[in-house]
Design a protein around this motif. Structure first.
Motif, PDB file in Angstrom:
ATOM      1  N   GLU A 281       0.825  -1.213   0.000  1.00 38.67           N
ATOM      2  CA  GLU A 281       0.000   0.000   0.000  1.00 38.67           C
ATOM      3  C   GLU A 281       0.853   1.255   0.000  1.00 38.67           C
ATOM      4  OE1 GLU A 281      -2.472  -0.409   3.406  1.00 38.67           O
ATOM      5  OE2 GLU A 281      -3.765  -1.947   2.507  1.00 38.67           O
ATOM      6  N   LYS A 282       2.076   1.139   0.503  1.00 39.66           N
ATOM      7  CA  LYS A 282       2.992   2.286   0.575  1.00 39.66           C
ATOM      8  C   LYS A 282       3.993   2.287  -0.577  1.00 39.66           C
ATOM      9  CE  LYS A 282       2.526   2.368   5.609  1.00 39.66           C
ATOM     10  NZ  LYS A 282       1.646   3.541   5.627  1.00 39.66           N
ATOM     11  N   GLY A 283       3.797   1.397  -1.545  1.00 35.22           N
ATOM     12  CA  GLY A 283       4.680   1.359  -2.704  1.00 35.22           C
ATOM     13  C   GLY A 283       6.033   0.742  -2.438  1.00 35.22           C
ATOM     14  N   ILE A 284       6.098  -0.163  -1.451  1.00 39.03           N
ATOM     15  CA  ILE A 284       7.379  -0.763  -1.060  1.00 39.03           C
ATOM     16  C   ILE A 284       7.361  -2.255  -1.375  1.00 39.03           C
ATOM     17  CG2 ILE A 284       8.921  -1.253   0.872  1.00 39.03           C
ATOM     18  CD1 ILE A 284       7.696   1.277   2.233  1.00 39.03           C
ATOM     19  N   VAL A 285       8.354  -2.702  -2.134  1.00 41.47           N
ATOM     20  CA  VAL A 285       8.499  -4.125  -2.443  1.00 41.47           C
ATOM     21  C   VAL A 285       9.051  -4.832  -1.207  1.00 41.47           C
ATOM     22  CG1 VAL A 285       9.603  -5.840  -3.913  1.00 41.47           C
ATOM     23  CG2 VAL A 285       8.899  -3.650  -4.885  1.00 41.47           C
ATOM     24  N   TYR A 286       8.379  -5.902  -0.796  1.00 44.13           N
ATOM     25  CA  TYR A 286       8.773  -6.690   0.366  1.00 44.13           C
ATOM     26  C   TYR A 286       9.240  -8.054  -0.127  1.00 44.13           C
ATOM     27  CZ  TYR A 286       8.188  -9.138   4.898  1.00 44.13           C
ATOM     28  OH  TYR A 286       8.371  -9.877   6.049  1.00 44.13           O
ATOM     29  N   ILE A 287      10.506  -8.375   0.137  1.00 43.94           N
ATOM     30  CA  ILE A 287      11.115  -9.592  -0.394  1.00 43.94           C
ATOM     31  C   ILE A 287      11.610 -10.473   0.751  1.00 43.94           C
ATOM     32  CG2 ILE A 287      13.035 -10.523  -1.743  1.00 43.94           C
ATOM     33  CD1 ILE A 287      12.916  -8.004  -3.464  1.00 43.94           C
ATOM     34  N   VAL A 288      11.223 -11.744   0.716  1.00 46.25           N
ATOM     35  CA  VAL A 288      11.747 -12.748   1.651  1.00 46.25           C
ATOM     36  C   VAL A 288      12.536 -13.765   0.828  1.00 46.25           C
ATOM     37  CG1 VAL A 288      11.208 -14.457   3.427  1.00 46.25           C
ATOM     38  CG2 VAL A 288       9.726 -12.446   3.134  1.00 46.25           C
ATOM     39  N   PRO A 289      13.850 -13.672   0.798  1.00 44.88           N
ATOM     40  CA  PRO A 289      14.643 -14.594  -0.029  1.00 44.88           C
ATOM     41  C   PRO A 289      14.589 -16.016   0.516  1.00 44.88           C
ATOM     42  CG  PRO A 289      15.899 -12.625   0.577  1.00 44.88           C
ATOM     43  CD  PRO A 289      14.683 -12.653   1.444  1.00 44.88           C
ATOM     44  N   TYR A 290      14.536 -16.981  -0.375  1.00 44.72           N
ATOM     45  CA  TYR A 290      14.599 -18.384   0.010  1.00 44.72           C
ATOM     46  C   TYR A 290      16.046 -18.852  -0.050  1.00 44.72           C
ATOM     47  CZ  TYR A 290       9.540 -18.205  -0.895  1.00 44.72           C
ATOM     48  OH  TYR A 290       8.209 -17.887  -0.889  1.00 44.72           O
ATOM     49  N   PHE A 291      16.841 -18.391   0.894  1.00 42.88           N
ATOM     50  CA  PHE A 291      18.235 -18.800   0.914  1.00 42.88           C
ATOM     51  C   PHE A 291      18.396 -20.092   1.715  1.00 42.88           C
ATOM     52  CE2 PHE A 291      18.996 -15.275   4.370  1.00 42.88           C
ATOM     53  CZ  PHE A 291      18.197 -15.960   5.263  1.00 42.88           C
ATOM     54  N   ASN A 292      19.606 -20.633   1.711  1.00 42.86           N
ATOM     55  CA  ASN A 292      19.896 -21.825   2.495  1.00 42.86           C
ATOM     56  C   ASN A 292      19.519 -21.575   3.954  1.00 42.86           C
ATOM     57  OD1 ASN A 292      21.328 -23.722   4.160  1.00 42.86           O
ATOM     58  ND2 ASN A 292      22.658 -24.192   2.443  1.00 42.86           N
ATOM     59  N   PRO A 293      18.715 -22.446   4.595  1.00 43.80           N
ATOM     60  CA  PRO A 293      18.297 -22.219   5.981  1.00 43.80           C
ATOM     61  C   PRO A 293      19.442 -22.139   6.977  1.00 43.80           C
ATOM     62  CG  PRO A 293      16.912 -23.880   4.946  1.00 43.80           C
ATOM     63  CD  PRO A 293      18.054 -23.622   4.007  1.00 43.80           C
ATOM     64  N   TRP A 294      20.639 -22.598   6.569  1.00 45.76           N
ATOM     65  CA  TRP A 294      21.826 -22.492   7.414  1.00 45.76           C
ATOM     66  C   TRP A 294      22.887 -21.628   6.734  1.00 45.76           C
ATOM     67  CZ3 TRP A 294      22.893 -28.298   9.098  1.00 45.76           C
ATOM     68  CH2 TRP A 294      21.858 -28.723   9.940  1.00 45.76           C
ATOM     69  N   CYS A 295      22.486 -20.576   6.065  1.00 50.87           N
ATOM     70  CA  CYS A 295      23.441 -19.834   5.218  1.00 50.87           C
ATOM     71  C   CYS A 295      24.376 -18.923   5.990  1.00 50.87           C
ATOM     72  CB  CYS A 295      22.694 -19.013   4.169  1.00 50.87           C
ATOM     73  SG  CYS A 295      21.954 -17.477   4.796  1.00 50.87           S
ATOM     74  N   TRP A 296      23.889 -18.303   7.077  1.00 52.93           N
ATOM     75  CA  TRP A 296      24.689 -17.332   7.828  1.00 52.93           C
ATOM     76  C   TRP A 296      25.276 -16.239   6.922  1.00 52.93           C
ATOM     77  CZ3 TRP A 296      23.860 -17.262  12.815  1.00 52.93           C
ATOM     78  CH2 TRP A 296      23.461 -18.433  13.465  1.00 52.93           C
ATOM     79  N   MET A 297      24.546 -15.864   5.898  1.00 56.07           N
ATOM     80  CA  MET A 297      24.957 -14.850   4.927  1.00 56.07           C
ATOM     81  C   MET A 297      26.376 -15.097   4.426  1.00 56.07           C
ATOM     82  SD  MET A 297      23.761 -12.629   2.952  1.00 56.07           S
ATOM     83  CE  MET A 297      22.097 -12.509   3.636  1.00 56.07           C
ATOM     84  N   ASN A 298      26.603 -16.330   3.958  1.00 54.71           N
ATOM     85  CA  ASN A 298      27.888 -16.652   3.344  1.00 54.71           C
ATOM     86  C   ASN A 298      27.942 -16.068   1.933  1.00 54.71           C
ATOM     87  OD1 ASN A 298      26.231 -18.368   1.901  1.00 54.71           O
ATOM     88  ND2 ASN A 298      27.071 -20.256   2.751  1.00 54.71           N
ATOM     89  N   LYS A 299      29.011 -16.322   1.212  1.00 56.50           N
ATOM     90  CA  LYS A 299      29.201 -15.711  -0.111  1.00 56.50           C
ATOM     91  C   LYS A 299      28.060 -16.071  -1.069  1.00 56.50           C
ATOM     92  CE  LYS A 299      34.246 -15.853   0.315  1.00 56.50           C
ATOM     93  NZ  LYS A 299      35.495 -16.515  -0.176  1.00 56.50           N
ATOM     94  N   SER A 300      27.612 -17.308  -1.017  1.00 57.67           N
ATOM     95  CA  SER A 300      26.525 -17.736  -1.904  1.00 57.67           C
ATOM     96  C   SER A 300      25.236 -16.982  -1.607  1.00 57.67           C
ATOM     97  CB  SER A 300      26.285 -19.247  -1.766  1.00 57.67           C
ATOM     98  OG  SER A 300      27.404 -19.983  -2.200  1.00 57.67           O
ATOM     99  N   ALA A 301      24.966 -16.754  -0.316  1.00 57.83           N
ATOM    100  CA  ALA A 301      23.748 -16.033   0.057  1.00 57.83           C
ATOM    101  C   ALA A 301      23.797 -14.586  -0.417  1.00 57.83           C
ATOM    102  CB  ALA A 301      23.552 -16.087   1.572  1.00 57.83           C
TER     103      ALA A 301
END
Length: 236
Positions: free
Chosen positions: A53-73
């Protein structure tokens, strides 16, 4: 490997509310999930509808559940954002990075490595000292080894490369707001959020909001409102 995500296949790799938006897109909110979350979202969450409603894209990435924001994530998130920005001809996306627990760490670490640096980061009970967290609970070493075992160097070096406390000198000078529940037994507030605030002191300002009488990730109703308002303030 070649990039394979297209706008037509995007929803196999992330939830996005962009089709709910009518009118101009004002920015993007990334929400990073906690450890072991592996579901695909098949209906529009209430937050997603409010952001639309506020013009904001909301994204939930389907990354590896144990990714810990590694390089691939990091590469996956960059690719997802590129797909959305290309489809909507967004040249300089205004991005807020957010998440809870492991996702809170992901939100912070992504700011350090992102192709398009977020303008703000809002995290709920984030892991901030990853080498310490390796020792904090018996369920964690297997997940961290899974995320980083292919890295060059030592395990300690790999953990530090995705540890907000250790990344403080290279964190971008943006707005950081940390919510942390004072009765959190899974991610200790003193060992994580308080240490991140201290580590960031020479480099930038971090707002730490303590949530009394609540356990891990369980924000009070008042704190949930403030969390959402903090995210939205980046688009005003």
């Amino acid at each position: 490997m070649e990039k394979i995500i297209t706008y037509d296949t995007l929803r196999s790799f992330a939830y996005s509310n962009d089709k709910l938006i009518k009118g101009e897109i004002r920015g993007i909110v990334l929400h990073f999930s906690g450890l072991s979350f592996k579901d695909m979202i098949d209906s529009d969450p209430s937050d997603a509808k409010e952001y639309a409603e506020k013009g904001i894209v909301y994204i939930v990435p389907y990354f590896n559940p144990w990714c810990w924001m590694n390089k691939s994530a990091v590469a996956l998130i960059d690719e997802i954002i590129d797909v959305v920005c290309t489809h909507y001809a967004i040249v300089s996306p205004r991005i807020v990075s957010s998440g809870v627990s492991m996702g809170g760490l992901c939100a912070l670490v992504y700011c350090a490595y992102a192709k398009n640096t977020p303008v703000s980061c809002v995290a709920n009970c984030p892991v901030c000292d990853l080498p310490y967290h390796f020792t904090e609970r018996p369920d964690l070493p297997r997940t961290l080894y899974s995320a980083f075992f292919e890295y060059d160097g030592t395990m300690e070096e790999a953990l530090c490369s995705a540890s907000p406390v250790h990344l403080a000198p290279r964190m971008p000078q943006i707005s950081y707001t940390i919510f942390h529940c004072e009765h959190d037994l899974a991610v200790n507030i003193q060992k994580h959020s308080e240490r991140f605030v201290e580590a960031m002191r020479p480099y930038g300002e971090v707002t730490l909001i303590r949530v009394p009488l609540r356990s891990h990730g369980d924000l009070s109703a008042e704190a949930r409102v403030r969390y959402r308002e903090t995210i939205l303030s980046a688009f005003q």
